[in-house]
Enzyme design. Structure first.
Site, mmCIF file in Angstrom:
data_model
loop_
_atom_site.group_PDB
_atom_site.id
_atom_site.type_symbol
_atom_site.label_atom_id
_atom_site.label_comp_id
_atom_site.label_asym_id
_atom_site.label_seq_id
_atom_site.Cartn_x
_atom_site.Cartn_y
_atom_site.Cartn_z
ATOM 1 N N SER A 1 35.917 30.568 36.839
ATOM 2 C CA SER A 1 36.779 29.504 36.360
ATOM 3 C C SER A 1 35.996 28.546 35.452
ATOM 4 O O SER A 1 35.453 28.973 34.439
ATOM 5 C CB SER A 1 37.422 28.786 37.547
ATOM 6 O OG SER A 1 38.542 28.026 37.146
ATOM 7 N N ASP B 1 46.010 36.940 37.772
ATOM 8 C CA ASP B 1 45.693 35.519 37.560
ATOM 9 C C ASP B 1 46.555 34.993 36.426
ATOM 10 O O ASP B 1 46.539 35.535 35.313
ATOM 11 C CB ASP B 1 44.216 35.378 37.203
ATOM 12 C CG ASP B 1 43.810 33.927 36.946
ATOM 13 O OD1 ASP B 1 44.595 33.016 37.272
ATOM 14 O OD2 ASP B 1 42.701 33.726 36.419
ATOM 15 N N HIS C 1 42.709 35.054 40.599
ATOM 16 C CA HIS C 1 41.692 34.247 39.927
ATOM 17 C C HIS C 1 40.307 34.443 40.539
ATOM 18 O O HIS C 1 39.305 34.413 39.833
ATOM 19 C CB HIS C 1 42.119 32.776 40.029
ATOM 20 C CG HIS C 1 41.321 31.825 39.199
ATOM 21 N ND1 HIS C 1 41.407 31.782 37.824
ATOM 22 C CD2 HIS C 1 40.431 30.855 39.551
ATOM 23 C CE1 HIS C 1 40.609 30.825 37.367
ATOM 24 N NE2 HIS C 1 40.008 30.255 38.393
#
Length: 467
Positions: free
Chosen positions: A173, A378, A440
């Site tokens: 991320s 995601d 994710h």
């Protein structure tokens, strides 16, 4: 026969001896059998604080897990969660640590895909103010983040005598910002004693403007998963018209050409072109438990022992317990897995350019060992947004990939599945992979894939597409 038995016992005794315990490290020892609720020994580990001065004015919290793998003896791997402001201890508990307390489960369990089985790994809460790391935060840019990390890193290397080790920087991320900037500053030092960066891996990374990572590829993702986005014809026609009128459709088509024909124009944010937010709002109306981090989720949302946004439901915030904090050498803290306000700017935003427009191409060139991986479930940051960013980068003398990334990502069959579990493509030192059934957080949703990719990063596996 008795010599064989004796030799075996000696090997076991040697393996049981703490390898990093000495006068410098004894204050950081964690009793592997003393963690609350964990009814097994997690092994040798060390946790605590080291200053980030002079670049910063505080200290960073770390938790270091040595590996028993003999091939790990000349390396150290870093794991960073994103946010900005999210604690890397979430990675331990939910993703790749030696023990897992997964959402909705009653107790922690051993992790068969713990990354310390392959490599010495340290989880670091950074920048200051994140997780257990002491504030105040003073960063306004990634250049500040990297400088403060490097000040901490020298002390970490000296404390555990890890000089001249190969360094692998990994995370997910917003670590797509942190890691390229940290790696770039380390490489610029030209000092292998402390900063011998050998490779980086960033999963589902923030590497470009959100318009590119979200708005441009959003409609394509909806069309790829019609059963997960069951919108009516009127809404589909509306967002399709917006994507066309705002230039998103044509940009996506042009960008995903192999090799790319030219560099792409910048895509400024336009509130009238907010395709992504419209999809999020419509999805939440249809599914109140819609989770952009893993789009197959539905109600009820399982409670989470770490706490935090999106999945932070339930009675337990494990790292906020005083007995847990004592066990892992953390100061008494009101622990939140993610905190806001880490960047001390007027709008609270990072002032640095996105990494794909900044240091990432140089890091690829200097390591020739970079992985960008993405879960296809995601919707927080979209895989095609990462691929657009790659096709707009120039590294090792050429722009983007020459070939479309379609080769199979193969994982040997094991406890969490196997076979072809995505795609993996490598050109000129950069590997891009897509994981079919992951959200994710790839180590959480597809642990065997994450473990295999780590092996590739470390050089244990020569090719991700073959057995």
């Amino acid at each position: 026969m008795w010599l064989v038995i004796l030799f075996s016992l000696l090997l076991r005794l040697a393996a049981a001896q703490p390898r990093y315990l000495n006068d410098k490290t004894k204050e950081f020892v964690v009793n592997g059998s003393g963690l609350p609720f964990v009814d097994f020994d997690i092994g040798e580990s060390y946790a605590g604080y080291l200053p980030n001065t002079p670049a910063g004015i505080s200290s960073l919290y770390f938790w270091f897990f040595p590996s028993s793998d003999p091939e790990a003896s000349d390396e150290i791997t870093v794991w960073l969660n994103g946010g900005p402001g999210c604690s890397s201890l979430a990675g331990i508990m939910l993703e790749n640590g030696p023990f897992l307390w997964q959402p909705g489960t009653y107790r922690p369990v051993r992790n068969p895909y713990a990354w310390n089985k392959l490599t010495n790994i340290v989880y670091i809460d950074q920048p200051a103010g994140t997780g257990f790391s002491l504030g105040p935060s003073t960063v306004v840019s990634e250049f500040d983040v990297a400088r403060q990390f490097i000040s901490f890193w020298r002390r970490f290397i000296n404390t555990f005598d890890l000089h001249n080790r190969k360094i692998y920087l990994t995370g997910e991320s917003y670590a797509g910002q942190y890691i390229p900037y940290i790696a770039s500053q380390m490489l610029d030092k030209k000092n292998d004693t402390y900063f011998r960066v050998a490779g980086i891996q960033i999963n589902d990374p923030y590497i470009n403007d959100l318009t590119v990572l979200q708005d441009v590829p959003a409609l394509a993702a909806v069309n790829e998963h019609p059963s997960l986005f069951p919108f009516n014809d009127t809404f589909m026609a509306d967002i399709t018209a917006h994507a066309d009128d705002c230039g998103y459709t044509s940009l996506l088509d042009d960008a995903l050409t192999f090799p790319p024909e030219s560099s792409f124009p910048s895509v400024p944010y336009n509130s009238s072109c907010a395709v992504y937010s419209a999809i999020i709002n419509a999805s939440t109306a249809l599914n109140p438990c819609f989770n952009p981090y893993h789009i197959t989720d539905s109600c009820p949302i399982p409670w989470n022992a770490v706490g935090g946004p999106i999945v932070g439901l339930g009675p337990t915030n494990y790292f906020n317990r005083s007995d847990v904090q004592k066990a892992i050498n953390a100061y008494p803290t009101d622990y939140f897995v993610c905190k806001k306000g880490i960047f001390k700017t007027a709008d609270g935003l990072d002032t640095s350019p996105p990494s794909s427009l900044g240091p990432l191409p140089r890091v690829i060139e200097q390591t020739n060992n970079t992985i960008i991986a993405h879960g296809l479930l995601d919707f927080a940051l979209l895989s095609k947004g990462s691929l657009i960013s790659i096709q707009n980068m120039t590294w090792n003398g050429q722009q983007g990939f020459e070939q479309e990334p379609v080769e199979p990502l193969f994982v040997p069959y094991g406890s969490s599945g196997g076979g072809v579990m995505g795609t993996a493509h490598t050109e000129r030192g950069l590997t891009f992979s897509e994981v079919f059934l992951s959200g994710h957080e790839i180590p959480e949703y597809a642990p065997s894939v994450a473990y295999r990719q780590l092996g590739f990063l470390l050089g244990r596996i020569a090719n991700l597409s073959v057995a």
